[in-house]
Every structure is written in C-alpha cells, then in structure tokens.
Design a protein around this motif. Structure first.
Motif, PDB file in Angstrom:
ATOM      1  N   ASP A   1      -8.025   6.814  -1.077  1.00  0.00           N
ATOM      2  CA  ASP A   1      -6.516   5.938  -0.404  1.00  0.00           C
ATOM      3  C   ASP A   1      -8.010   4.332  -0.347  1.00  0.00           C
ATOM      4  O   ASP A   1      -7.991   4.729   1.370  1.00  0.00           O
ATOM      5  CB  ASP A   1      -5.738   6.554   0.543  1.00  0.00           C
ATOM      6  CG  ASP A   1      -5.086   4.912   1.219  1.00  0.00           C
ATOM      7  OD1 ASP A   1      -4.739   3.589   0.767  1.00  0.00           O
ATOM      8  OD2 ASP A   1      -4.013   5.001   2.101  1.00  0.00           O
TER       9      ASP A   1
ATOM     10  N   TYR B   1      -3.591   7.613   7.463  1.00  0.00           N
ATOM     11  CA  TYR B   1      -2.685   7.012   7.247  1.00  0.00           C
ATOM     12  C   TYR B   1      -2.534   6.179   6.214  1.00  0.00           C
ATOM     13  O   TYR B   1      -3.311   5.599   5.540  1.00  0.00           O
ATOM     14  CB  TYR B   1      -2.504   6.059   8.476  1.00  0.00           C
ATOM     15  CG  TYR B   1      -1.029   5.335   8.069  1.00  0.00           C
ATOM     16  CD1 TYR B   1       0.089   5.243   8.321  1.00  0.00           C
ATOM     17  CD2 TYR B   1      -1.148   3.698   7.647  1.00  0.00           C
ATOM     18  CE1 TYR B   1       1.010   5.067   8.774  1.00  0.00           C
ATOM     19  CE2 TYR B   1       0.068   2.890   7.602  1.00  0.00           C
ATOM     20  CZ  TYR B   1       1.578   3.368   7.772  1.00  0.00           C
ATOM     21  OH  TYR B   1       2.412   3.096   7.895  1.00  0.00           O
TER      22      TYR B   1
ATOM     23  N   LYS C   1      -3.454  -4.424   0.403  1.00  0.00           N
ATOM     24  CA  LYS C   1      -4.326  -5.843   1.740  1.00  0.00           C
ATOM     25  C   LYS C   1      -4.872  -6.727   0.794  1.00  0.00           C
ATOM     26  O   LYS C   1      -4.309  -7.606   0.978  1.00  0.00           O
ATOM     27  CB  LYS C   1      -4.961  -4.578   2.727  1.00  0.00           C
ATOM     28  CG  LYS C   1      -3.839  -3.622   3.162  1.00  0.00           C
ATOM     29  CD  LYS C   1      -4.826  -3.226   5.006  1.00  0.00           C
ATOM     30  CE  LYS C   1      -3.439  -2.117   5.332  1.00  0.00           C
ATOM     31  NZ  LYS C   1      -2.861  -2.710   6.829  1.00  0.00           N
TER      32      LYS C   1
ATOM     33  N   GLY D   1       1.004  -1.020  -0.275  1.00  0.00           N
ATOM     34  CA  GLY D   1      -0.207  -0.023  -0.143  1.00  0.00           C
ATOM     35  C   GLY D   1       1.037   1.264   0.138  1.00  0.00           C
ATOM     36  O   GLY D   1       0.421   2.426  -0.577  1.00  0.00           O
ATOM     37  N   THR D   2       1.947   1.271   1.087  1.00  0.00           N
ATOM     38  CA  THR D   2       2.573   2.461   0.214  1.00  0.00           C
ATOM     39  C   THR D   2       3.373   2.623  -1.090  1.00  0.00           C
ATOM     40  O   THR D   2       2.838   4.083  -1.038  1.00  0.00           O
ATOM     41  CB  THR D   2       3.863   2.539   1.976  1.00  0.00           C
ATOM     42  OG1 THR D   2       3.988   1.736   2.977  1.00  0.00           O
ATOM     43  CG2 THR D   2       5.066   3.365   1.335  1.00  0.00           C
TER      44      THR D   2
ATOM     45  N   GLU E   1      -8.411   8.818   2.397  1.00  0.00           N
ATOM     46  CA  GLU E   1      -9.333   7.435   3.611  1.00  0.00           C
ATOM     47  C   GLU E   1     -10.607   7.717   2.561  1.00  0.00           C
ATOM     48  O   GLU E   1     -11.052   8.816   3.985  1.00  0.00           O
ATOM     49  CB  GLU E   1      -8.654   7.292   4.313  1.00  0.00           C
ATOM     50  CG  GLU E   1      -7.281   6.264   4.407  1.00  0.00           C
ATOM     51  CD  GLU E   1      -7.223   5.860   6.165  1.00  0.00           C
ATOM     52  OE1 GLU E   1      -7.429   5.030   6.042  1.00  0.00           O
ATOM     53  OE2 GLU E   1      -6.565   6.933   6.833  1.00  0.00           O
TER      54      GLU E   1
HETATM   55  C1  LIG Z   1      -5.512   3.678   4.164  1.00  0.00           C
HETATM   56  C2  LIG Z   1      -4.106   2.824   4.371  1.00  0.00           C
HETATM   57  N1  LIG Z   1      -3.063   3.125   3.288  1.00  0.00           N
HETATM   58  C3  LIG Z   1      -1.603   2.276   3.031  1.00  0.00           C
HETATM   59  C4  LIG Z   1      -1.464   1.841   4.431  1.00  0.00           C
HETATM   60  C5  LIG Z   1       0.337   1.320   3.527  1.00  0.00           C
HETATM   61  O1  LIG Z   1       0.623  -0.249   2.839  1.00  0.00           O
HETATM   62  P1  LIG Z   1       1.085  -0.673   3.306  1.00  0.00           P
HETATM   63  O2  LIG Z   1       1.448  -1.380   4.587  1.00  0.00           O
HETATM   64  O3  LIG Z   1       0.510  -2.127   3.065  1.00  0.00           O
HETATM   65  O4  LIG Z   1       2.346  -0.600   3.019  1.00  0.00           O
HETATM   66  C6  LIG Z   1      -2.319   0.949   5.327  1.00  0.00           C
HETATM   67  C7  LIG Z   1      -1.566   0.528   5.915  1.00  0.00           C
HETATM   68  O5  LIG Z   1      -1.826  -0.049   7.126  1.00  0.00           O
HETATM   69  C8  LIG Z   1      -3.495   1.881   5.475  1.00  0.00           C
HETATM   70  O6  LIG Z   1      -4.413   1.454   6.246  1.00  0.00           O
END
Ligand SMILES: Cc1ncc(COP(=O)(O)O)c(C=O)c1O
Length: 413
Positions: A224, A136, A252, A109-110, A191
């Motif tokens: 996101d 986040y 995820k 996700g990052t 989000e």
């Molecule tokens: C809304 C959201 N974006 C991005 C991320 C980051 O994803 P990752 O942990 O796979 O890098 C998360 C992870 O908790 C998340 O909840």
C-alpha cells in the motif's frame, strides 16, 4: 461557520480527523492553498505540513498542473470511454514502477486497496488476508479491523475474521502466522513505511523477509503505497528499499491534487480483472480526463532532476534544527521520518510498531499543535499521522519553521 456546517454534515467534516477531535478546539476553514502555504477564511497564513494528508508533494496547485487540468476540463470532464490521457498516464506510471506491468485507475486510496484485495482473492482462490497492527489502508470493511488508530463499528465479525493481523517489523510473528494458515492466505497487505502510527521505517532486511515469506507461501504481496508512492521516491518505497511487491496501491500524490487511486502489478494478475477475467471492479469517474491530465503533468514534474534531493534537503534541515532543540531541552520527543514524510512524536523512545505508538502522549501533542497553529504552522491534527513536506517549501520556510517549532517546544517543556 463550525456550528452551521455541523448542522448539515456529521461532525462538520467529510473525513473525521479534519474535525480536530484529537487535538481539541475548532477546526480551521481554509480558503486557499498555494505552494507551501494555506490561508484560512480569517485571513491567516500558515506554513503547511498537512500537505492535504499527502497529495501536495509539489506544494499546492503547481501552475502547470492547474493549466493541464483546466485544459482537460474544457474538453469534457468525464467521457465514460477510454481516452489518450489515460494511456499516457498508465505508460508514465509503469515507467516509474517496474513492478507494475498493467494498472487500473480508480478514485481513491480506499478504492485501490479494496480492489487489490478482491483481485488477490479472486486470482489465488483464497480468502484470508494478513495486515499489520496500526497500518491504515482506507475505510473498506476488510482493512478496518481492530488494532489500529481508526477502528469502526459496522464491520461484520464474519468479514473481520478473514483479516489476520500481526505486528509491524516482526518477521517471526509473520512467519508463524503464515505457517499456521498455510495455503489459505491470498495476500499480505503492508504499508512499506507505516504512516499512521508515527512514521515507522521498516527495519533493515524486514521488507526483504516479508517478500521471501510471501513467495514461499504463494501469497501475493501488496504494497500500500498510497502515501509513500511518489513521496519517498518517484518509484515509492519499493524503489527506495529495492523490494518488489506483486501488487501496488497508489493514490494521494498521483493525482496532482485531484481524487485518484491506482492499483497495478504483473499482467498475469491484472488480467484476472473483467472483461478478461472474473474479478469485477468498475467506476464511473475512474481515469477521468481531468485527473489524468493533472496526474500526467505531476509525474512529469516529479521526474525532473533534483525534486527528491530538494525534498530530502528540506527534511534534513528541519530535523537537524528540531533535533538540536530537543537535545538541548532533553525532551522525550522522537523525530521520525522517511524522505519528506515525518512525525514529531511525544514518546520516550523510538516508535517501531503499533504497541509502541500507544504510549505517544496525545495531550502533549495537542499542546504543541495549537502552539504551532497560533504561530502560523499547520501540522496534521493527529499525534500519530505523517506530516508532509513539499518541494515548494523554501530553505527560508524551513528556517522559520525550526524557529517557531523550537519556540513551541520550549513553551511546553
Ligand atoms: C497508506 C494509506 N492507504 C490508504 C489510504 C486511503 O486513501 P483515501 O483516503 O484516498 O481513500 C490512506 C489515506 O490516508 C493511506 O494513508
């Protein structure tokens, strides 16, 4: 084992919240996960509501997903070239997300968010982004700025200055921010359901207002949906609320348990990526056959009729039971959820934004967490992060959970 691992891995964990630093005590070492349950190395079984922090929407290790991943692995784990499963995955994903015409697969996700932000900047020629207090978006520099439950040193001030922050669920504040920075904001990153400051739904009309303001300012709207995607609905929060973003980030649940991220949107935006355009993004493991096979099978299972009705029914059952206990005990506890993502918040009133979330009683939550762990229920070890139900939780699992959670609430009341 805790001490041994802490001597070779900082804090004994590869991701900070696994360490139980917020709830105290020693983290558990899991050995196995299956369906709605996880099993630790000491032979304890837990009804699982961590859901691996989101991915396990179908429960852990659905047999047909495991079989698909195994088959792909036997044919080669990674090729470094395009392959048929990537095409199948992209087509299935695009069918579920009408706002996405083209998609790129990445590994987390990052990475998805980091890449979408760069693309938005590259394609608009603007540098600023707007994000929301308390949301986040992973751990890249641009989104790990202040006013959230996870801040970080090591982010250069010069980088942080390109990220403006406004409160969630506050349209006038956003309107003011965009007007004050007219012509400079590349993207607004949100989000659609905030998942790491309590589970906070958008207020009625809020996302529509966000969409309208972005269009008025030629600012790209990035949803996101790393957590909400495939969880609150197959088509994510954008399907649930009927609002179309310009770019969507996923992760995820999409990989069926294997590492994945994805970002996509209209072709005119995505075609700014190299080799067509000038925005660079790449990845050795991106779109690898094992993850794609797992993801294709996961999308198939999630597309079967009844999955989201099951998730909703289980979540309703849980909240109805818990709600009764909380009312009887007159506890200052808020139950917040959207679909299968939920939070039990030790706060005196509803949590609607980051500032509200600051009054959540983390000490009370820690007591609740440990009472549950002792009784065989595993929640996220964090007072503010979303807990996740799966389609593998049976009505009996929920009934047991209501009874044990009610016991725990009574004992700390
Ligand atoms: C809304 C959201 N974006 C991005 C991320 C980051 O994803 P990752 O942990 O796979 O890098 C998360 C992870 O908790 C998340 O909840």
């Amino acid at each position: 084992m805790s001490e041994q691992i802490a001597s070779v891995i900082p804090g004994g964990v590869d991701s900070p919240f696994r360490s139980f630093h917020e709830v105290g005590g020693h983290t558990i070492f899991l050995e196995r996960a299956s369906g709605a349950y996880v099993f630790d190395v000491d032979g304890n079984k837990y009804i699982d509501y961590l859901g691996a922090w989101g991915p396990a929407v179908l429960g852990h290790s659905p047999p047909s997903v495991v079989a698909a991943a195994r088959k792909a692995l036997e044919s080669g784990a990674v090729f470094g070239t395009p392959h048929a499963l990537e095409l199948e995955m992209a087509e299935q994903l695009i069918a579920a997300y009408p706002s996405i015409e083209k998609v790129r697969f990445v590994n987390s996700g990052t990475e998805a968010v980091m890449s979408a932000v760069r693309l938005a900047r590259g394609c608009t020629g603007r540098d600023l982004i707007v994000s929301f207090e308390g949301c986040y978006h992973g751990h890249s520099d641009a989104v790990l700025v202040s006013r959230q439950h996870r801040a970080s040193s090591g982010v250069p001030q010069a980088v942080a200055e390109f990220t403006l922050q406004v409160p969630f669920n506050d349209l006038p504040a956003l309107e003011q921010c965009l007007a004050a920075n007219a012509g400079q904001v590349a993207a607004l990153l949100i989000e659609p359901v905030a998942g790491s400051m309590g589970v906070i739904p958008p207020e009625p009309g809020y996302l529509e207002g966000v969409r309208r303001l972005c269009s008025a300012h030629d600012t790209l709207l990035i949803f996101d949906e790393v957590l909400t995607g495939l969880r609150v609905a197959l088509g994510g929060a954008q399907a649930l609320y009927g609002v179309k973003p310009d770019l969507t980030c996923l992760g995820k649940a999409l990989g069926g348990g294997l590492p994945i991220g994805a970002y996509g949107g209209a072709a005119w935006i995505m075609d700014h990526l190299q080799p067509l355009g000038q925005v660079y993004q790449a990845g050795t493991f991106s779109g690898n056959p094992v993850t794609m096979a797992s993801g294709v099978e996961t999308l198939k299972l999630l597309s079967e009729p009844g999955v989201y009705q099951t998730l909703e029914a289980r979540a309703q059952q849980l909240f109805q039971g818990l709600g009764e206990t909380i009312r009887k005990l007159e506890l200052p506890v808020q139950l917040q959820r959207v679909g299968s993502m939920f939070a039990v918040l030790f706060a005196p009133g509803p949590v609607k934004n980051y500032r509200d979330s600051l009054v959540i009683d983390a000490g009370r939550f820690a007591e609740f967490f440990h009472q549950l762990l002792d009784r065989g229920i595993f929640l996220p070890p964090s007072a503010v992060d979303a807990a996740c139900l799966s389609a593998a939780h049976s009505p009996q699992d929920i009934e047991t959970s209501v009874r044990l959670m009610s016991e725990a609430l009574r004992s700390i009341a």
